[in-house]
Design a protein around this motif. Structure first.
Motif, PDB file in Angstrom:
ATOM      1  N   GLY A  42     -15.654 -72.760 -15.667  1.00 60.78           N
ATOM      2  CA  GLY A  42     -15.611 -71.993 -17.052  1.00 60.78           C
ATOM      3  C   GLY A  42     -16.193 -70.283 -16.442  1.00 60.78           C
ATOM      4  N   GLU A  43     -17.177 -70.152 -17.017  1.00 54.75           N
ATOM      5  CA  GLU A  43     -17.741 -68.864 -16.781  1.00 54.75           C
ATOM      6  C   GLU A  43     -18.935 -68.622 -15.773  1.00 54.75           C
ATOM      7  N   ARG A  44     -19.281 -69.977 -15.432  1.00 48.09           N
ATOM      8  CA  ARG A  44     -20.594 -69.944 -14.493  1.00 48.09           C
ATOM      9  C   ARG A  44     -20.487 -70.989 -13.419  1.00 48.09           C
ATOM     10  N   TYR A  45     -21.142 -70.534 -12.488  1.00 54.23           N
ATOM     11  CA  TYR A  45     -21.366 -71.442 -11.212  1.00 54.23           C
ATOM     12  C   TYR A  45     -22.363 -72.529 -11.380  1.00 54.23           C
ATOM     13  N   VAL A  46     -21.921 -73.654 -11.143  1.00 50.00           N
ATOM     14  CA  VAL A  46     -22.626 -74.913 -11.669  1.00 50.00           C
ATOM     15  C   VAL A  46     -23.096 -75.631 -10.448  1.00 50.00           C
ATOM     16  N   ALA A  47     -22.533 -75.646  -9.239  1.00 48.75           N
ATOM     17  CA  ALA A  47     -22.907 -76.243  -8.099  1.00 48.75           C
ATOM     18  C   ALA A  47     -22.317 -75.468  -6.611  1.00 48.75           C
ATOM     19  N   ALA A  48     -22.581 -76.287  -5.671  1.00 41.18           N
ATOM     20  CA  ALA A  48     -22.199 -75.698  -4.444  1.00 41.18           C
ATOM     21  C   ALA A  48     -21.587 -76.764  -3.594  1.00 41.18           C
ATOM     22  N   ALA A  49     -20.752 -76.380  -2.674  1.00 41.14           N
ATOM     23  CA  ALA A  49     -20.291 -77.592  -1.771  1.00 41.14           C
ATOM     24  C   ALA A  49     -20.411 -77.172  -0.477  1.00 41.14           C
ATOM     25  N   ASP A  50     -20.937 -77.858   0.304  1.00 45.28           N
ATOM     26  CA  ASP A  50     -21.103 -77.710   1.862  1.00 45.28           C
ATOM     27  C   ASP A  50     -19.965 -78.293   2.708  1.00 45.28           C
ATOM     28  N   THR A  51     -19.418 -77.889   3.610  1.00 42.24           N
ATOM     29  CA  THR A  51     -18.640 -78.503   4.778  1.00 42.24           C
ATOM     30  C   THR A  51     -19.115 -78.180   6.210  1.00 42.24           C
ATOM     31  N   ARG A  52     -18.834 -79.163   6.839  1.00 42.67           N
ATOM     32  CA  ARG A  52     -19.514 -79.012   8.400  1.00 42.67           C
ATOM     33  C   ARG A  52     -18.128 -79.303   9.321  1.00 42.67           C
ATOM     34  N   LEU A  53     -18.376 -79.158  10.625  1.00 42.12           N
ATOM     35  CA  LEU A  53     -17.643 -79.057  11.667  1.00 42.12           C
ATOM     36  C   LEU A  53     -17.647 -80.128  12.415  1.00 42.12           C
ATOM     37  N   THR A  54     -16.439 -81.025  12.461  1.00 42.73           N
ATOM     38  CA  THR A  54     -16.508 -82.236  13.251  1.00 42.73           C
ATOM     39  C   THR A  54     -15.747 -82.203  14.571  1.00 42.73           C
ATOM     40  N   ALA A  55     -15.538 -83.246  15.219  1.00 44.13           N
ATOM     41  CA  ALA A  55     -14.413 -83.227  16.338  1.00 44.13           C
ATOM     42  C   ALA A  55     -13.151 -83.276  15.757  1.00 44.13           C
ATOM     43  N   ASP A  56     -13.100 -83.755  14.535  1.00 42.35           N
ATOM     44  CA  ASP A  56     -11.464 -83.385  13.963  1.00 42.35           C
ATOM     45  C   ASP A  56     -11.399 -82.241  12.937  1.00 42.35           C
ATOM     46  N   GLY A  57     -12.349 -81.387  13.259  1.00 42.36           N
ATOM     47  CA  GLY A  57     -12.075 -80.102  12.361  1.00 42.36           C
ATOM     48  C   GLY A  57     -13.128 -80.142  11.013  1.00 42.36           C
ATOM     49  N   TRP A  58     -13.024 -79.154  10.266  1.00 42.19           N
ATOM     50  CA  TRP A  58     -13.910 -78.751   8.958  1.00 42.19           C
ATOM     51  C   TRP A  58     -13.581 -79.922   8.189  1.00 42.19           C
ATOM     52  N   VAL A  59     -14.762 -80.582   7.699  1.00 41.10           N
ATOM     53  CA  VAL A  59     -14.693 -81.777   6.739  1.00 41.10           C
ATOM     54  C   VAL A  59     -15.588 -81.446   5.350  1.00 41.10           C
ATOM     55  N   PHE A  60     -15.400 -81.867   4.500  1.00 38.49           N
ATOM     56  CA  PHE A  60     -16.394 -81.835   3.122  1.00 38.49           C
ATOM     57  C   PHE A  60     -17.708 -82.580   3.389  1.00 38.49           C
TER      58      PHE A  60
END
Length: 202
Positions: free
Chosen positions: A77-95
């Motif tokens: 909606g109109e606001r930010y409610v959370a955040a999501a981090d990703t990390r780099l692995t041997a297979d590339g970027w993952v959630f």
């Protein structure tokens, strides 16, 4: 002036969007009840590279930074409610994970504040784990590779709330001013040398 938000790696964004679209992932996100409770579409916005400050010493050597991941703010909606981090692995970027808490609103507030500083910056996040400290790093080289580079002396660091005692949250500090403070706090204190037993009595 507008901030020059760097583009995130496409696989990192795709992994977050896939997690947002997965009912099982959202159900398992026990630390983010808002993601489960709020109806409506959710989007991943404002990607920021998360760098970690390493090797802060008092020996005059410049500290090093390393890219730890990419963080996305999750809008509902109109606001930010959370955040999501990703990390780099041997297979590339993952959630990696979703989270809520004060750093979500603090990041949004600091970004809004930075837009009014009158200068172009590339926003990043800089973490100082030993002090449990996270800052918005405003990098002056707006076209630089967001995954690399060191804080320049004229770059600004904006501590996010909650900040360590004695460091004001949301106050922009030039790197040249704040880094010595961090260096002092992270440098182990040398214990006092006890008086020699061989010293002559007065």
């Amino acid at each position: 002036m507008p901030l020059h938000v760097p583009p995130a790696p496409a696989p990192a964004l795709r992994s977050v969007l896939a997690a947002l679209g997965s009912a099982a992932t959202l159900h398992e996100a026990v630390l983010t009840p808002a993601l489960r409770a709020l109806p409506g579409p959710k989007t991943a916005e404002l990607p920021l590279p998360v760098h970690v400050l390493d090797r802060v010493t008092s020996g005059g050597r410049p500290p090093r930074t390393r890219l730890a991941g990419w963080r996305f703010l999750i809008r509902c909606g109109e606001r930010y409610v959370a955040a999501a981090d990703t990390r780099l692995t041997a297979d590339g970027w993952v959630f990696s994970h979703f989270f809520e808490g004060p750093y979500v609103t603090a990041t949004e507030r600091a970004l809004r504040q930075a837009e009014g500083l009158g200068k172009n910056y590339q926003p990043r996040l800089l973490s100082v784990p030993e002090l449990y400290m996270l800052t918005l790093w405003l990098h002056g080289a707006v076209g630089a590779d967001a995954a690399a580079g060191l804080p320049a002396a004229a770059d600004l660091l904006v501590p996010l709330a909650p900040a360590p005692p004695g460091i004001a949250a949301y106050r922009p500090h030039p790197v040249s001013e704040l880094l010595p403070v961090l260096t002092h706090r992270l440098t182990p204190r040398t214990p006092p040398v006890p008086p020699s037993l061989a010293a002559p009595a007065a």
